[in-house]
Design a protein around this motif. Structure first.
Motif, PDB file in Angstrom:
ATOM      1  N   GLY A  22     -37.847  54.590 -62.124  1.00 14.14           N
ATOM      2  CA  GLY A  22     -37.965  55.914 -62.730  1.00 14.14           C
ATOM      3  C   GLY A  22     -36.674  56.697 -62.581  1.00 14.14           C
ATOM      4  O   GLY A  22     -36.174  57.295 -63.551  1.00 14.14           O
ATOM      5  N   ALA A  23     -36.123  56.687 -61.368  1.00 13.62           N
ATOM      6  CA  ALA A  23     -34.884  57.442 -61.111  1.00 13.62           C
ATOM      7  C   ALA A  23     -33.744  56.904 -61.969  1.00 13.62           C
ATOM      8  O   ALA A  23     -32.970  57.677 -62.557  1.00 13.62           O
ATOM      9  N   ILE A  24     -33.646  55.582 -62.071  1.00 13.71           N
ATOM     10  CA  ILE A  24     -32.546  54.970 -62.838  1.00 13.71           C
ATOM     11  C   ILE A  24     -32.701  55.266 -64.333  1.00 13.71           C
ATOM     12  O   ILE A  24     -31.744  55.686 -64.988  1.00 13.71           O
ATOM     13  N   HIS A  25     -33.894  55.062 -64.867  1.00 19.23           N
ATOM     14  CA  HIS A  25     -34.076  55.291 -66.316  1.00 19.23           C
ATOM     15  C   HIS A  25     -33.927  56.770 -66.678  1.00 19.23           C
ATOM     16  O   HIS A  25     -33.356  57.095 -67.717  1.00 19.23           O
ATOM     17  N   ARG A  26     -34.402  57.644 -65.818  1.00 17.32           N
ATOM     18  CA  ARG A  26     -34.244  59.085 -66.113  1.00 17.32           C
ATOM     19  C   ARG A  26     -32.770  59.468 -66.157  1.00 17.32           C
ATOM     20  O   ARG A  26     -32.328  60.189 -67.042  1.00 17.32           O
ATOM     21  N   ALA A  27     -32.007  58.968 -65.192  1.00 14.77           N
ATOM     22  CA  ALA A  27     -30.586  59.323 -65.141  1.00 14.77           C
ATOM     23  C   ALA A  27     -29.788  58.624 -66.242  1.00 14.77           C
ATOM     24  O   ALA A  27     -28.804  59.176 -66.738  1.00 14.77           O
ATOM     25  N   ALA A  28     -30.228  57.419 -66.628  1.00 13.80           N
ATOM     26  CA  ALA A  28     -29.482  56.659 -67.642  1.00 13.80           C
ATOM     27  C   ALA A  28     -29.729  57.185 -69.048  1.00 13.80           C
ATOM     28  O   ALA A  28     -28.861  57.096 -69.910  1.00 13.80           O
ATOM     29  N   GLY A  29     -30.944  57.710 -69.275  1.00 14.42           N
ATOM     30  CA  GLY A  29     -31.314  58.152 -70.623  1.00 14.42           C
ATOM     31  C   GLY A  29     -32.000  57.036 -71.392  1.00 14.42           C
ATOM     32  O   GLY A  29     -32.012  55.872 -70.957  1.00 14.42           O
ATOM     33  N   ILE A  80     -30.299  55.826 -55.344  1.00 11.82           N
ATOM     34  CA  ILE A  80     -29.626  54.730 -56.058  1.00 11.82           C
ATOM     35  C   ILE A  80     -29.052  55.199 -57.396  1.00 11.82           C
ATOM     36  O   ILE A  80     -28.074  54.632 -57.880  1.00 11.82           O
ATOM     37  N   ALA A  81     -29.624  56.255 -57.950  1.00 14.62           N
ATOM     38  CA  ALA A  81     -29.177  56.725 -59.267  1.00 14.62           C
ATOM     39  C   ALA A  81     -27.960  57.648 -59.195  1.00 14.62           C
ATOM     40  O   ALA A  81     -27.520  58.152 -60.225  1.00 14.62           O
ATOM     41  N   SER A  82     -27.427  57.880 -58.007  1.00 18.22           N
ATOM     42  CA  SER A  82     -26.222  58.731 -57.940  1.00 18.22           C
ATOM     43  C   SER A  82     -25.136  58.078 -57.087  1.00 18.22           C
ATOM     44  O   SER A  82     -24.552  58.722 -56.214  1.00 18.22           O
ATOM     45  N   ARG A  96     -39.345  48.650 -68.256  1.00 15.64           N
ATOM     46  CA  ARG A  96     -39.596  50.007 -68.762  1.00 15.64           C
ATOM     47  C   ARG A  96     -39.396  51.004 -67.635  1.00 15.64           C
ATOM     48  O   ARG A  96     -39.388  50.657 -66.452  1.00 15.64           O
ATOM     49  N   ILE A  97     -39.307  52.281 -68.031  1.00 16.85           N
ATOM     50  CA  ILE A  97     -39.263  53.337 -67.026  1.00 16.85           C
ATOM     51  C   ILE A  97     -40.560  53.253 -66.221  1.00 16.85           C
ATOM     52  O   ILE A  97     -41.607  52.924 -66.749  1.00 16.85           O
ATOM     53  N   GLY A  98     -40.480  53.454 -64.916  1.00 12.31           N
ATOM     54  CA  GLY A  98     -41.672  53.395 -64.069  1.00 12.31           C
ATOM     55  C   GLY A  98     -41.547  54.470 -63.019  1.00 12.31           C
ATOM     56  O   GLY A  98     -40.925  55.512 -63.255  1.00 12.31           O
ATOM     57  N   GLY A  99     -42.085  54.196 -61.823  1.00 16.44           N
ATOM     58  CA  GLY A  99     -41.920  55.143 -60.715  1.00 16.44           C
ATOM     59  C   GLY A  99     -40.741  54.719 -59.856  1.00 16.44           C
ATOM     60  O   GLY A  99     -39.971  53.835 -60.238  1.00 16.44           O
ATOM     61  N   GLY A 100     -40.587  55.340 -58.689  1.00 18.32           N
ATOM     62  CA  GLY A 100     -39.599  54.929 -57.697  1.00 18.32           C
ATOM     63  C   GLY A 100     -38.194  54.758 -58.255  1.00 18.32           C
ATOM     64  O   GLY A 100     -37.698  55.596 -59.014  1.00 18.32           O
ATOM     65  N   VAL A 101     -37.583  53.650 -57.874  1.00 18.68           N
ATOM     66  CA  VAL A 101     -36.205  53.344 -58.278  1.00 18.68           C
ATOM     67  C   VAL A 101     -36.090  53.269 -59.800  1.00 18.68           C
ATOM     68  O   VAL A 101     -35.162  53.844 -60.397  1.00 18.68           O
ATOM     69  N   ASN A 132     -31.660  47.682 -60.094  1.00 19.80           N
ATOM     70  CA  ASN A 132     -32.946  48.333 -60.347  1.00 19.80           C
ATOM     71  C   ASN A 132     -34.077  47.487 -59.773  1.00 19.80           C
ATOM     72  O   ASN A 132     -34.115  46.278 -59.984  1.00 19.80           O
ATOM     73  N   ALA A 133     -34.991  48.123 -59.043  1.00 21.32           N
ATOM     74  CA  ALA A 133     -36.242  47.476 -58.631  1.00 21.32           C
ATOM     75  C   ALA A 133     -37.198  47.637 -59.814  1.00 21.32           C
ATOM     76  O   ALA A 133     -37.990  48.569 -59.873  1.00 21.32           O
ATOM     77  N   ALA A 134     -37.079  46.719 -60.761  1.00 21.79           N
ATOM     78  CA  ALA A 134     -37.678  46.895 -62.082  1.00 21.79           C
ATOM     79  C   ALA A 134     -39.148  46.478 -62.121  1.00 21.79           C
ATOM     80  O   ALA A 134     -39.678  45.921 -61.166  1.00 21.79           O
TER      81      ALA A 134
END
Ligand code: AR6
Length: 176
Positions: A42-49, A17-19, A35-40, A28-30
């Motif tokens: 985590g991937a979204i927040h890591r890529a977003a910054g 989902i992050a690409s 906050r940043i978490g695991g799964g979706v 986002n499955a928030a």
């Protein structure tokens, strides 16, 4: 697979989902705190910054079924729509709450004149929603909303693995 109904393309693909280049908004499955978490998440927040978490802070907490929208920061999209899915077996009725996620996300997409949206399988990971049931709720809800959409023209489901993709494909193909 893909399907076109009411002039709107619905497709299911395998991927991250992050690409999702070329898609206006990703969902986002928030978690409730956004906050940043695991799964979706985590991937979204890591890529977003870190700017994404900062923008999310004043919008939190959200309740199951709710959705909020932010910018996409370093992601290749314009927006992130954050949905809190139900925890299976705890937040009830699960199907209504999960359906609300998709409805509220598409409402925000329409309000922001978004043309293309990519969804993950909300609640079907850490929150424990059985994938077949999650897929049926997701596809059924989208089908119900299609006639009301004016701006959204592409809805993409991004599944992380082939077995989840098959489940979504068969839910999509079984809809009229
Ligand atoms: N791209 C697409 N799908 C993914 C990705 C990805 N990068 N990563 C996982 N999936 P989950 P939830 C699939 O757990 O159940 C978080 O920690 C995954 O295989 O991300 O709504 C949050 O912080 C599953 O099918 O979301 C929350 O606390 C689906 O996406 C909590 O988990 C959803 O898995 C939310 O749980």
């Amino acid at each position: 697979m893909e399907k076109k109904t009411y002039g709107i393309k619905i497709e299911c693909i395998q991927g991250d989902i992050a690409s999702q280049t070329g898609i206006d908004a990703i969902v986002n499955a928030a978690n409730a705190q956004l906050r940043i978490g695991g799964g979706v998440a985590g991937a979204i927040h890591r890529a977003a910054g870190p700017g994404l978490e900062q923008e999310c802070r004043p919008l939190a907490p959200i309740r199951p079924g709710e959705a909020v929208i932010t910018g996409a920061h370093n992601l290749p999209n314009k927006y992130v729509i954050h949905c809190l899915g139900p925890v299976y077996g705890r937040d009830k009725p699960e199907d209504r709450l999960l359906s609300s996620c998709y409805r509220n996300a598409l409402k925000l997409a329409e309000q922001n004149e978004i043309r293309s949206v990519a969804f993950p399988a909300i609640s079907a990971g850490a929150f424990g929603y059985p994938i077949e049931d999650a897929a049926n709720v997701a596809i059924k809800t989208i089908m119900e909303i299609l006639p009301d959409l004016r701006n959204v023209a592409i809805i993409r489901f991004v599944l992380f693995n082939t077995s989840d993709l098959e489940v979504f494909n068969s839910a999509l193909s079984s809809m009229k």
